[in-house]
Design an enzyme around this catalytic site. Structure first.
Site, PDB file in Angstrom:
ATOM      1  N   CYS A  17      15.296   4.410   3.428  1.00 36.70           N
ATOM      2  CA  CYS A  17      15.959   5.643   2.991  1.00 36.70           C
ATOM      3  C   CYS A  17      15.100   6.877   3.282  1.00 36.70           C
ATOM      4  O   CYS A  17      15.606   7.989   3.293  1.00 36.70           O
ATOM      5  CB  CYS A  17      16.335   5.569   1.517  1.00 36.70           C
ATOM      6  SG  CYS A  17      14.997   5.072   0.467  1.00 36.70           S
ATOM      7  N   HIS A  19      -0.490   5.401  12.840  1.00 39.24           N
ATOM      8  CA  HIS A  19       0.738   5.722  12.100  1.00 39.24           C
ATOM      9  C   HIS A  19       1.356   4.454  11.502  1.00 39.24           C
ATOM     10  O   HIS A  19       1.736   4.440  10.321  1.00 39.24           O
ATOM     11  CB  HIS A  19       1.743   6.420  13.021  1.00 39.24           C
ATOM     12  CG  HIS A  19       3.013   6.799  12.325  1.00 39.24           C
ATOM     13  ND1 HIS A  19       3.099   7.879  11.465  1.00 39.24           N
ATOM     14  CD2 HIS A  19       4.231   6.210  12.321  1.00 39.24           C
ATOM     15  CE1 HIS A  19       4.327   7.939  10.978  1.00 39.24           C
ATOM     16  NE2 HIS A  19       5.036   6.946  11.481  1.00 39.24           N
ATOM     17  N   GLY A  40      23.907  10.886 -23.335  1.00 38.85           N
ATOM     18  CA  GLY A  40      23.938  11.799 -22.189  1.00 38.85           C
ATOM     19  C   GLY A  40      23.353  11.160 -20.938  1.00 38.85           C
ATOM     20  O   GLY A  40      22.962   9.979 -20.945  1.00 38.85           O
TER      21      GLY A  40
END
Lengths: 434, 275
Positions: free
Chosen positions: A49, A97, A189
């Protein structure tokens, strides 16, 4: 050489990332498309994601091929539209990387553990699709090793960096088994729902006590729990083990007197309050009662800040590990350059010796029996091994130095190995592809 | 044989010391694998210690339950053994961080106590008295360790300090259960020890101040532990209150041992005269 082309949370917003995001069921097709490009020898596709990246081993035009396939994957007609979002690394930077990504040094939440599993999934998909070879495959393996080292030898993954993980960690310091606890939500809530996700999902029971019973019942259903009427709050406090309070009440809902009575009925069983309401729902002095622990939003956020700070302090050590592993990989990769020369030298030597033996065995030595012939062949193999042992060892030892390449070139020139070397490289490429 | 036995004591002490250090390393969050190392070192130390007791008692021809020298040693071995058996049941491996230093202290204390059998230990009921008390003290040592760990964890949570030296202590619930379990197991043994001690006191007409003090501390510790268990069962006194009660009870138990220690050292026999 290894290349990386991709985009991540650092370079592209979510709406761009999700265009390139690739589900696991279409991954084999994407890998096949990448593998069909002749500029690319090996490929691995990572889609999470927070990042979409393609790792590849190939020649000088590999990055262009990667960009084109990525553009196609993202449905982008003009590659220049992606320029602002894409980054690319080549050679040592690309290897560094990969190591940093696997070690969670490039993650949005520093040190989060999921990325390693996602890289492993991408690796397995590439292996299954047959798009990984010995070079990129080895690189990814080293990335796993770096990630493991960073996880075990540093505190990069230690500490909690979210409110819910802090709450779960605190609850684990009080209760042996969270799956045997009862979680009470005071208020229904969004905050209650979000905070209860970490605790409520694994709890034995979830109870919701809300001024509006219907709303409480609706929230309770999402956790498979039960709603309790607001008037029953005192008795609910006797049943619960963990209480998440998040109402908008301007006054304290849980008072010290109420808790003292509840604790008598609880016969000293511990109770953990997570008071995420502002203003607070639980009177602060409740924390002073034996076996009652009250943590408000400030306490939890402070723990999150400490967790982030302690992780940040470990970055230097983790980066040093990445650098050390990169040096090892560079040394191994340089060793690969002399490998075809060594294979060619061995092949040439064996061919000459066994060729001469064969000529003798069909000429002057044709009277020899099978046993003698086998013994002579064995002797020649042995002689070839002994003869080549020292040059092989010395060349491998120098493989990481520039001098090693000079030695390899000298061998190729002296023994006329160019053709044999090309053959060895072709054989190796064949093994990688299959 | 004597040299070998002394070498075993030294090795056992080193194991306990190394184990204590490894537990601290684990608790401080420096290295996760330190817990396994620490537990193995406790087991190794207890094994070496047990072999030493067997060898030394053979050399001196003294039964380990007769005399304070071996009794102190036995308490630490039994405590370590009980810890190794119970740590998984209660999920309190970290309690070893307190057991290991206690075992080391008991071992070193026994080193300075003469290994002669205590005077008057001729009665058949005495071995039972000493054995019950030793096992009881070993279990109370573990209850004490769990109680200390409980108070540390409770203090961390009350002060809202999540990181730090004690960040890997077990959950409060586990420590409370462990403490209660060790007390429940140790209390009948202490009761048996008190009963047999009372029986023996009637035989030997104990009358000096030390014997009276020892008996008094023994009765007080029994009452203290009884109160802790009773208040927990009847009025829900658990957690911090139970931990303080357990620590106090263990303190009285230690006082009984100290009185023994003073008496046996007071006989004037120095450590060097013993093998």
């Amino acid at each position: 050489m290894i290349f990386v082309v991709g985009l991540s949370h650092r370079t592209a917003p979510l709406e761009v990332r999700e265009r390139f995001s690739t589900a696991s069921d279409v991954l084999p097709a994407v890998l096949a498309r990448l593998a069909s490009r002749r500029e690319l020898d090996e490929v691995l596709f990572l889609s999470t994601c927070n990042r979409v990246e393609v790792f590849a081993a190939g020649g000088e035009h590999a990055t262009q091929a990667l960009r084109e396939v990525l553009a196609e994957q993202g449905g982008v007609e003009r590659a220049d539209i992606m320029e602002a979002y894409l980054y690319e690394h080549a050679g040592d930077d690309a290897v560094r990387h990969i190591f940093r990504v696997a070690a969670s040094l490039d993650s949005m939440v520093l040190g989060e553990p999921q990325i390693l599993g996602q890289v492993k999934d991408a690796y397995e998909a590439a292996v299954a699709a047959g798009t990984l070879g010995s070079f990129l495959g080895r690189c990814v393996h080293r990335a796993f090793a770096v990630a493991k080292r960073v996880r075990t030898e540093t505190a990069l993954g230690e500490g909690n960096v979210s409110i819910s993980s802090v709450a779960v960690d605190l609850a684990r310091r009080i209760f042996v088994d969270l799956s045997s606890t009862t979680v009470l939500l005071i208020g229904a809530g969004e905050m209650a729902e979000a905070a209860a996700k970490g605790l409520g999902r694994g709890a034995r029971a979830v109870r919701v006590c809300n001024r509006s019973f219907d709303r409480g019942a609706a929230l309770a259903r999402t956790f498979g729990g039960v709603a309790a009427p607001w008037e029953a709050l005192s008795s609910e406090l006797v049943i619960a083990d963990v209480v998440v309070a998040s109402t908008a009440s301007p006054t304290f809902i849980v008072t010290r007197d109420m808790m003292r009575k509840a604790m008598k009925a609880r016969r000293g069983r511990p109770l953990f309050f997570i008071d995420i309401a502002v203003p607070r729902n639980v009177e602060p002095s409740v924390h002073g009662i034996d076996n009652v622990y009250v943590y408000n939003i400030d306490d939890l956020e402070q723990q999150v800040a400490e967790g982030l700070k302690s992780r940040q302090e470990e970055v230097g050590r983790a980066e040093a590990m990445v650098a050390a592993e990169l040096r090892d990989f560079q040394s191994w990769a340089r060793g690969l350059h002399v490998q075809p020369t060594l294979v060619a030298l061995r092949s040439r030597t064996r061919a000459v010796l066994l060729g001469e033996l064969e000529r003798s065995l069909t000429g002057r030595l044709k009277h020899l029996g099978e046993g003698d012939r086998a013994a002579l062949t064995q002797m020649m193999e042995s002689a070839a091994n002994k003869l080549l042992h020292m040059p092989t060892t010395r060349l491998k030892a120098r493989a990481g130095d520039p001098e090693g390449l000079d030695l390899a070139r000298a061998l190729e020139h002296l023994f006329d190995l160019e053709d044999a070397k090309a053959q060895a490289q072709a054989d190796d490429a064949g093994r990688v592809t299959h | 044989m004597v040299f070998f036995s002394d070498a075993l004591v030294l090795l056992a002490a080193l194991c306990y010391l190394a184990s204590s250090t490894a537990f601290v390393v684990y608790l401080a969050g420096l290295a996760r694998p330190a817990l396994g190392v620490a537990t193995r070192l406790v087991a190794g130390g207890a094994l070496l210690h047990a072999v030493h007791i067997v060898l030394a008692s053979m050399v001196t021809r003294i039964c380990p339950v007769r005399g304070l020298h071996f009794a102190l040693s036995l308490v630490s071995v039994l405590a370590c053994g009980a810890f190794l058996v119970a740590r998984r049941r209660y999920r309190v491996d970290v309690v070893g961080a307190f057991v290991a230093p206690l075992a080391l202290s008991f071992l070193l204390a026994s080193w300075f106590v003469p290994s002669e059998p205590s005077k008057g230990i001729k009665n058949a009921v005495l071995p039972l008295h000493v054995a019950a008390n030793l096992l009881g003290v070993a279990l109370f040592t573990l209850a004490f360790a769990a109680a200390v760990a409980y108070l540390l964890q409770d203090s961390q949570l009350k002060k809202k300090r999540v990181a730090g030296l004690f960040q890997r202590l077990p959950p409060l619930e586990a420590l409370d259960r462990a403490e209660h379990g060790f007390l429940l197991a140790g209390f009948p043994l202490l009761t048996l020890g008190i009963l047999t001690g009372t029986l023996w006191a009637g035989h030997v007409e104990a009358g000096n101040a030390r014997d009276i003090a020892r008996s008094a501390f023994g009765y007080v510790s029994w009452l203290q532990f009884a109160a802790v268990l009773l208040l927990r069962a009847g009025w829900g006194w658990r957690g911090r209150r139970a931990a303080y009660g357990t620590i106090t009870g263990f303190g009285f138990t230690l006082l009984v041992l100290v009185v023994y220690l003073v008496r046996d050292i007071g006989t004037g026999v120095s450590r060097t005269e013993h093998p």
